[in-house]
Design an enzyme around this catalytic site. Structure first.
Site, mmCIF file in Angstrom:
data_model
loop_
_atom_site.group_PDB
_atom_site.id
_atom_site.type_symbol
_atom_site.label_atom_id
_atom_site.label_comp_id
_atom_site.label_asym_id
_atom_site.label_seq_id
_atom_site.Cartn_x
_atom_site.Cartn_y
_atom_site.Cartn_z
ATOM 1 N N ASP A 9 1.058 -1.257 0.300
ATOM 2 C CA ASP A 9 0.004 -0.073 -0.045
ATOM 3 C C ASP A 9 0.952 1.223 -0.107
ATOM 4 O OD1 ASP A 9 -2.090 2.062 0.706
ATOM 5 O OD2 ASP A 9 -1.214 1.633 2.532
ATOM 6 N N ASP A 11 -0.300 5.056 0.877
ATOM 7 C CA ASP A 11 -0.407 6.161 1.883
ATOM 8 C C ASP A 11 -0.388 5.620 3.230
ATOM 9 O OD1 ASP A 11 -2.680 7.326 -0.628
ATOM 10 O OD2 ASP A 11 -0.591 8.561 -0.061
ATOM 11 N N GLU A 18 -0.634 11.116 4.516
ATOM 12 C CA GLU A 18 -2.068 11.830 4.771
ATOM 13 C C GLU A 18 -2.059 13.197 5.254
ATOM 14 O OE1 GLU A 18 -4.707 10.740 3.332
ATOM 15 O OE2 GLU A 18 -4.484 8.507 3.037
ATOM 16 N N ARG A 55 -14.506 10.993 -0.788
ATOM 17 C CA ARG A 55 -14.311 11.548 0.551
ATOM 18 C C ARG A 55 -15.059 12.976 0.677
ATOM 19 N NH1 ARG A 55 -8.518 10.839 1.761
ATOM 20 N NH2 ARG A 55 -9.309 8.585 1.985
ATOM 21 N N HIS A 79 -10.846 17.625 -7.264
ATOM 22 C CA HIS A 79 -9.989 16.621 -6.969
ATOM 23 C C HIS A 79 -8.763 16.765 -7.792
ATOM 24 C CE1 HIS A 79 -8.310 12.421 -6.615
ATOM 25 N NE2 HIS A 79 -8.362 12.838 -5.275
ATOM 26 N N LYS A 82 -6.295 19.398 -6.281
ATOM 27 C CA LYS A 82 -6.010 18.715 -5.000
ATOM 28 C C LYS A 82 -4.529 17.827 -5.257
ATOM 29 C CE LYS A 82 -5.556 14.993 -2.390
ATOM 30 N NZ LYS A 82 -5.219 13.468 -2.512
ATOM 31 N N THR A 119 -2.657 0.582 -4.496
ATOM 32 C CA THR A 119 -3.021 1.737 -3.691
ATOM 33 C C THR A 119 -4.379 2.361 -4.350
ATOM 34 O OG1 THR A 119 -2.529 4.046 -3.096
ATOM 35 C CG2 THR A 119 -1.655 3.270 -5.276
ATOM 36 N N THR A 120 -5.094 3.217 -3.212
ATOM 37 C CA THR A 120 -6.255 3.612 -3.505
ATOM 38 C C THR A 120 -6.059 5.320 -4.265
ATOM 39 O OG1 THR A 120 -7.428 2.958 -1.716
ATOM 40 C CG2 THR A 120 -8.415 4.739 -2.547
ATOM 41 N N THR A 121 -4.869 5.595 -3.975
ATOM 42 C CA THR A 121 -4.504 7.155 -4.618
ATOM 43 C C THR A 121 -4.357 7.027 -6.192
ATOM 44 O OG1 THR A 121 -3.387 9.121 -4.097
ATOM 45 C CG2 THR A 121 -1.984 7.136 -4.222
ATOM 46 N N ASN A 125 0.272 10.434 -8.309
ATOM 47 C CA ASN A 125 0.729 10.428 -6.851
ATOM 48 C C ASN A 125 1.842 9.678 -6.471
ATOM 49 O OD1 ASN A 125 -1.039 12.813 -6.432
ATOM 50 N ND2 ASN A 125 -2.577 11.682 -5.063
HETATM 51 C C1 XBP Z 1 -5.196 6.104 0.991
HETATM 52 C C2 XBP Z 1 -6.607 6.652 0.391
HETATM 53 C C3 XBP Z 1 -6.573 7.883 -0.666
HETATM 54 C C4 XBP Z 1 -5.639 9.095 -0.115
HETATM 55 C C5 XBP Z 1 -5.915 10.307 -1.076
HETATM 56 O O1 XBP Z 1 -4.725 5.245 -0.159
HETATM 57 O O2 XBP Z 1 -7.421 6.230 0.744
HETATM 58 O O3 XBP Z 1 -7.845 8.253 -0.992
HETATM 59 O O4 XBP Z 1 -6.133 9.157 1.400
HETATM 60 O O5 XBP Z 1 -5.517 10.141 -2.189
HETATM 61 P P1 XBP Z 1 -4.012 4.023 0.130
HETATM 62 P P2 XBP Z 1 -6.437 10.462 -3.268
HETATM 63 O O6 XBP Z 1 -4.728 2.786 -0.361
HETATM 64 O O7 XBP Z 1 -2.623 4.172 -0.759
HETATM 65 O O8 XBP Z 1 -3.698 3.862 1.528
HETATM 66 O O9 XBP Z 1 -6.970 11.834 -3.116
HETATM 67 O O10 XBP Z 1 -5.541 10.377 -4.576
HETATM 68 O O11 XBP Z 1 -7.720 9.413 -3.318
HETATM 69 MG MG MG Z 2 -2.933 3.334 3.311
#
Ligand code: XBP
Ligand code: MG
Length: 228
Positions: A9, A11, A18, A55, A79, A82, A119-121, A125
């Site tokens: 992962d 973030d 974060e 979010r 976004h 952002k 990852t979710t991002t 990024n």
């Molecule tokens: C964590 C998340 C992401 C980040 C923000 O991702 O939930 O949404 O908080 O990034 P990870 P975005 O799976 O790496 O822990 O604004 O690009 O979504």
């Molecule tokens: Mg994470």
């Protein structure tokens, strides 16, 4: 365990990003003249919703009790701003790797393991983080990445880990996941992956049912013990 790959992962796991995401969100809200300013405490609650666009929609609906389709339609534009703020802050050196992460990556590669990201991002990024931390392209650090908007359902759904497995051409039992949150743990477990947890300072969770091991940081984690 016939281990063949480590899937990280990003973030909260590779780095405590974060706080940078939070600063980037607030900068984007200013760009759009919104009277939004997320505090650290509010953000800890909002992190229960994965995905930056999701979010912001959750904040609009659940925190503000609104449901304005016209506003919700411009969330992707907010976004995008952002993400540009986030990339700028990361490129300026806002974060370092968490303790022990580089050693696990080095030991894994020395043992012939493949390294990947789930990852979710956004990919952008992750690319900015690779440039900032290693001065390299993403694919020169990790073999591949599966990123947030490439899948239909973000964590805790298994989609992004399943995509990483598909791209690796590996079965879940031959891989080990590294995560920082319950949403991430649920996602990796649902994809069939054993998971090492290193909780983020931006997490409120203390229980990680289903984790293979839980460490404060990866400094304590002993990869050879898993390889044997
Ligand atoms: C964590 C998340 C992401 C980040 C923000 O991702 O939930 O949404 O908080 O990034 P990870 P975005 O799976 O790496 O822990 O604004 O690009 O979504
Ligand atoms: Mg994470």
């Amino acid at each position: 365990m016939n281990l063949k790959a480590l899937i990280f992962d990003v973030d909260g796991t590779l780095a405590e990003t974060e706080g940078v995401h939070l600063a980037a969100f607030n900068a984007a809200f200013e760009d759009f003249g919104l009277d939004w300013h997320w505090s650290h405490e509010t953000y800890l609650e909002l992190l229960k919703t994965t995905g930056g666009k999701e979010r912001m929609a959750a904040y609009h609906r659940q925190f503000l009790g609104l449901d304005d389709e016209k506003f919700l339609a411009i969330i992707p534009q907010i976004h995008a701003h952002k993400t540009e703020h986030y990339k700028r802050l990361i490129r300026a050196g806002a974060v370092d790797l968490r303790p022990g992460v580089q050693a696990v990556m080095d030991n894994g590669k020395a043992a012939g393991l493949r390294l990947a990201i789930a990852t979710t991002t956004t990919r952008a990024n992750v690319e900015a983080l690779c440039q900032s931390v290693w001065g390299k392209e993403l694919e020169d650090v990790f073999e591949l990445a599966a990123c947030g908007d490439e899948v239909a359902h973000k964590k805790p759904a298994p989609d992004v880990f399943l995509l990483a497995l598909e791209r690796l051409g590996l079965r879940a039992e031959n891989c080990l996941a590294f995560e920082d949150s319950v949403n991430g743990l649920k996602s990796a477990n649902a994809a069939g992956l054993r998971t090492i947890i290193t909780p983020s300072i931006y997490g409120l969770e203390t229980e990680f049912d289903g984790a293979e091991q839980v460490w404060p940081t990866l400094e304590g984690f002993d990869l050879p013990s898993i390889l044997s």
